[in-house]
Design an enzyme around this catalytic site. Structure first.
Site, PDB file in Angstrom:
ATOM      1  CD  GLU A 155      -3.114  -0.983   2.147  1.00  0.00           C
ATOM      2  OE1 GLU A 155      -2.898  -0.325   3.181  1.00  0.00           O
ATOM      3  OE2 GLU A 155      -4.197  -1.553   1.908  1.00  0.00           O
ATOM      4  CD  GLU A 308      -4.203  -5.870   2.619  1.00  0.00           C
ATOM      5  OE1 GLU A 308      -4.923  -5.201   3.389  1.00  0.00           O
ATOM      6  OE2 GLU A 308      -2.989  -5.676   2.490  1.00  0.00           O
TER       7      GLU A 308
HETATM    8  C1  GLA Z   1      -4.308  -2.565   4.954  1.00  0.00           C
HETATM    9  C2  GLA Z   1      -2.946  -3.201   5.125  1.00  0.00           C
HETATM   10  C3  GLA Z   1      -2.975  -4.434   5.950  1.00  0.00           C
HETATM   11  C4  GLA Z   1      -3.880  -4.292   7.144  1.00  0.00           C
HETATM   12  C5  GLA Z   1      -5.261  -3.906   6.661  1.00  0.00           C
HETATM   13  C6  GLA Z   1      -6.275  -3.809   7.776  1.00  0.00           C
HETATM   14  O1  GLA Z   1      -4.994  -2.999   3.861  1.00  0.00           O
HETATM   15  O2  GLA Z   1      -2.315  -3.457   3.895  1.00  0.00           O
HETATM   16  O3  GLA Z   1      -1.652  -4.708   6.378  1.00  0.00           O
HETATM   17  O4  GLA Z   1      -3.381  -3.321   7.995  1.00  0.00           O
HETATM   18  O5  GLA Z   1      -5.167  -2.659   6.044  1.00  0.00           O
HETATM   19  O6  GLA Z   1      -7.540  -3.487   7.293  1.00  0.00           O
END
Ligand code: GLA
Length: 686
Positions: A155, A308
């Site tokens: 991210e 995710e």
């Molecule tokens: C993001 C991060 C993950 C986690 C999620 C929790 O997407 O990439 O590591 O922290 O949020 O929702």
């Protein structure tokens, strides 16, 4: 770009799994993990995202034994690995030895370690260390047969305003403008005595006494996105030195302002997106669809990956509602309908410690004997049954125009109103389309590599920035027979955030047949809008937030403001241009009276786009020759199958019989289709 994903899905089918953080657990737990993963149908896990301190506890001192064991265990179980370069969260030693590697905020505050993501993207110490650990990981595991994809960082979105970032910003500006004169012109520095006489004087837009220069701010957003792209490319280059073939990607975050994904997409072998729709939002299903359409647009219409999502609740909202397994299933199958070929989660096993201990996971802290995990297992089995969907294109004929430059520029300070939120406008328009059962791609107007002429209808709800090239593309699109709906406060500024001179939208008014001379915030409660073309409607609508003092320059006026500061001005108009049509929508018309719905229905009808929305809250999407019907409501619903088939591609209309891939139920094309609450039916020919 999409071939990267096909390399995995051709062999594994729909990808299913999530982030796996075994370093947080005793090795005795790993065997149980792998056994439960197999039972749940998991075929891909992302390993190592936050494992840097566990792999390199002290600078240059490496510990790989645990990762060797984990990858071997996964290999033995037939579970593929998306292996991360663990550079999103540097160990404390980096910040301790190199305080300059820590990020500085616009007000000069330096952020500490003790959490994650604490790096300055310009820091030479960070970059050297990040390339160093990536080199170790990739060199060691590039030939490991479990590794099937590479996950660089996580991210990307860091911003820093330090002196080193200032230097890099200047380099970026030199490359963009060449001379200080060009920069001074692009930034209009003559305003408020800001002219630069030396490159060294230029800074990031740090906290200042009053409004900052909007052109400087816009360039800093572009620079920030490019700087992070450089970091990603450094990681990718490490991978490519050792592994010429396997896909490399990182996870995007839907409508996240920190990077411009349209600028990144060529470097991503797989479009991978993280999404956490808010179960508390009444618009969650429509807004989730919009994020899916963005991902598909980024993938050029091809398949993409949900990297995710949450199995139930997240832990970062103020009040974190859980999701039932049925609701999770509708979200996953909705994404699948929209071209997603994999459903991954954050994370496999719920943490029992650390800041994310209350974040749900595929395997809750309460264990496998839980509704969440049982739902995860059932879903895994269903995804195996849906393998036939892999790679199939989504049927869509409409696109929403949206680009990051416009978004960044339209959210700056000192506009006519701070109440016009471009993303909210995009969502509002899309929610109407979603209710009407229209599937769209989200594509940028500011790139010349998007084939606009493949769409029957383009909608530009929030195109604040319009440059000459984009205007020329839209002009050619309409002149060539396309249909365009143009939203409020559009085409106002150029790519430097300077206003276009002349009646607005200066570059497109000849296409719209409408022009405006002033932007006019509307009173609280809005203005009423009356239809002059009663064929469209006789119910007055409501215009809110911001309108334009308009006149028709040849367009047919369909609605005008009935009261308020714009009484008598054009609110909605329609114009024939070349072989196509342009519609003008001058304000937020989502209020009482439903004027936006009326206009969008008329535009869709004019462009010959069939509507699929039959039952509120029930979504129908065609993926290849498969109809996916998703009941997002808690009530039973019945679809008129002949009508649903008529809205689909020709190949399906001819189908003699249809089978639900999940239940085996068979339907004839003349039947009705019953849907239980939160049910999903995946109906294919045969
Ligand atoms: C993001 C991060 C993950 C986690 C999620 C929790 O997407 O990439 O590591 O922290 O949020 O929702």
């Amino acid at each position: 770009m999409t071939s990267g994903l096909a390399r995995l899905t051709d062999e594994l089918g729909i990808l299913y799994g999530g982030d796996y953080n075994p370093e947080q657990w005793d090795p005795s737990v790993w065997r149980e993990d792998v056994a439960l993963m197999r039972e749940a149908g998991v075929n891909l896990v992302t390993v190592g995202v936050f494992s840097w301190s566990h792999l390199e506890p002290r600078p240059g001192e490496y510990r790989f034994d645990w990762m060797d064991q984990v990858l071997d265990l996964l290999l033995d179980a037939g579970i593929a690995v998306d292996l991360a370069t663990p550079v999103a969260s540097p160990p404390p030693w980096l910040g301790h030895l190199h305080p300059e590697s820590l990020p500085t905020m616009a007000d000069g505050t330096v952020l500490s370690y003790g959490s994650r993501n604490q790096f300055c993207p310009s820091s030479d110490a960070y970059r050297a260390a990040a390339v160093g650990i990536a080199e170790q990981v990739v060199a060691r595991y590039a030939s490991h047969p479990a590794v099937r994809m590479w996950h660089a960082g996580n991210e990307y979105g860091q911003v820093c305003f330090c002196d080193r970032c200032a230097e890099r910003f200047r380099d970026w500006l030199r490359a963009r403008y060449g001379t200080l004169d060009a920069l001074n012109a692009a930034w209009a520095t003559v305003v408020w005595s800001q002219e630069y006489g030396d490159w060294a004087e230029i800074l990031p837009p740090r906290v200042a006494p009053y409004h900052r220069n909007p052109s400087q701010e816009l360039d800093f957003r572009r620079f920030g996105s490019d700087l992070l792209l450089d970091l990603y490319r450094e990681q990718r280059a490490v991978v490519r030195r050792h592994d010429p073939a396997r896909p490399v990607t990182t996870n995007l975050m839907g409508f996240f302002g920190g990077i411009d994904p349209h600028h990144w997409r060529a470097d991503l072998d797989v479009i991978a997106d993280d999404a956490y729709p808010d179960p508390a939002s009444p618009d969650a299903a429509a807004d989730a669809a919009l994020v899916n359409h963005l991902a598909r647009g980024l993938a050029d219409g091809g398949p993409w990956l949900r990297m995710e999502q949450a199995a139930s609740a997240v832990s970062w909202r103020e009040h974190n509602l859980t999701k039932s397994p049925a609701r999770l299933r509708t979200e996953v199958l909705q994404a699948l309908a929209h071209g997603c070929d994999g459903a991954l989660f954050f994370q496999w096993r719920q943490a029992r410690s650390g800041p994310e201990r209350f974040h749900s996971a595929m395997l809750p802290v309460a264990g496998a004997d839980t509704a969440v995990h049982e739902g995860v297992r059932r879903l895994g089995a269903e995804l195996r049954a849906l393998r036939g969907l892999v790679g199939a294109p989504v049927h869509r004929r409409v696109a929403l125009l949206w680009d990051w430059t416009s978004w960044w520029a339209a959210t700056q300070v000192a506009l006519p109103t701070a109440r016009l939120d471009p993303l909210a406008t995009l969502q509002a328009w899309h929610r109407e389309l979603w209710r009407l059962g229209v599937v769209v791609d989200v594509v940028p107007a500011d790139r010349d590599n998007v084939a606009l002429d493949g769409y029957d209808l383009l909608l530009a709800p929030a195109q604040y920035v319009l440059d000459d090239d984009a205007a020329a593309r839209l002009d050619a699109y309409v002149a060539g027979g396309g249909h365009l709906v143009w939203g409020p406060f559009g085409g106002v500024a150029d790519g430097s955030s300077h206003l276009h001179v002349g009646r607005s939208p200066a570059l497109l008014r000849h296409v719209l047949g409408v022009s405006a001379e002033e932007w006019v915030p509307l009173p609280d409660g809005g203005s009423s809008v009356v239809w002059t073309d009663t064929g469209l409607g006789d119910r007055p609508g409501t215009a809110t937030v911001l309108g334009e003092r308009t006149r028709s320059d040849g367009a047919a006026v369909l609605a005008t403001y009935d009261d308020g500061p714009l009484a008598g001005c054009v609110t909605v108009a329609h114009h024939a241009y070349g072989a196509g049509r342009a519609w003008y929508v001058g304000a937020d018309l989502t209020g009482p009276g439903g004027a936006l719905t009326t206009v969008l229905r008329a535009a869709l009808d004019g462009a010959g786009v069939p509507l699929g929305g039959q039952v509120p809250g029930v979504e129908t999407v065609w993926r290849g020759a498969t109809l996916v019907a998703v009941n997002h409501t808690g009530h039973p619903a019945t679809l008129d199958l002949p009508a649903a088939l008529a809205a689909g591609p020709d190949v399906v209309r001819a189908a003699a019989g249809l089978t639900d891939a999940l239940t085996g139920s068979r339907y004839r094309p003349a039947d009705t289709l019953p849907l239980a609450p939160h049910d999903v039916v995946v109906l294919g020919a045969g």
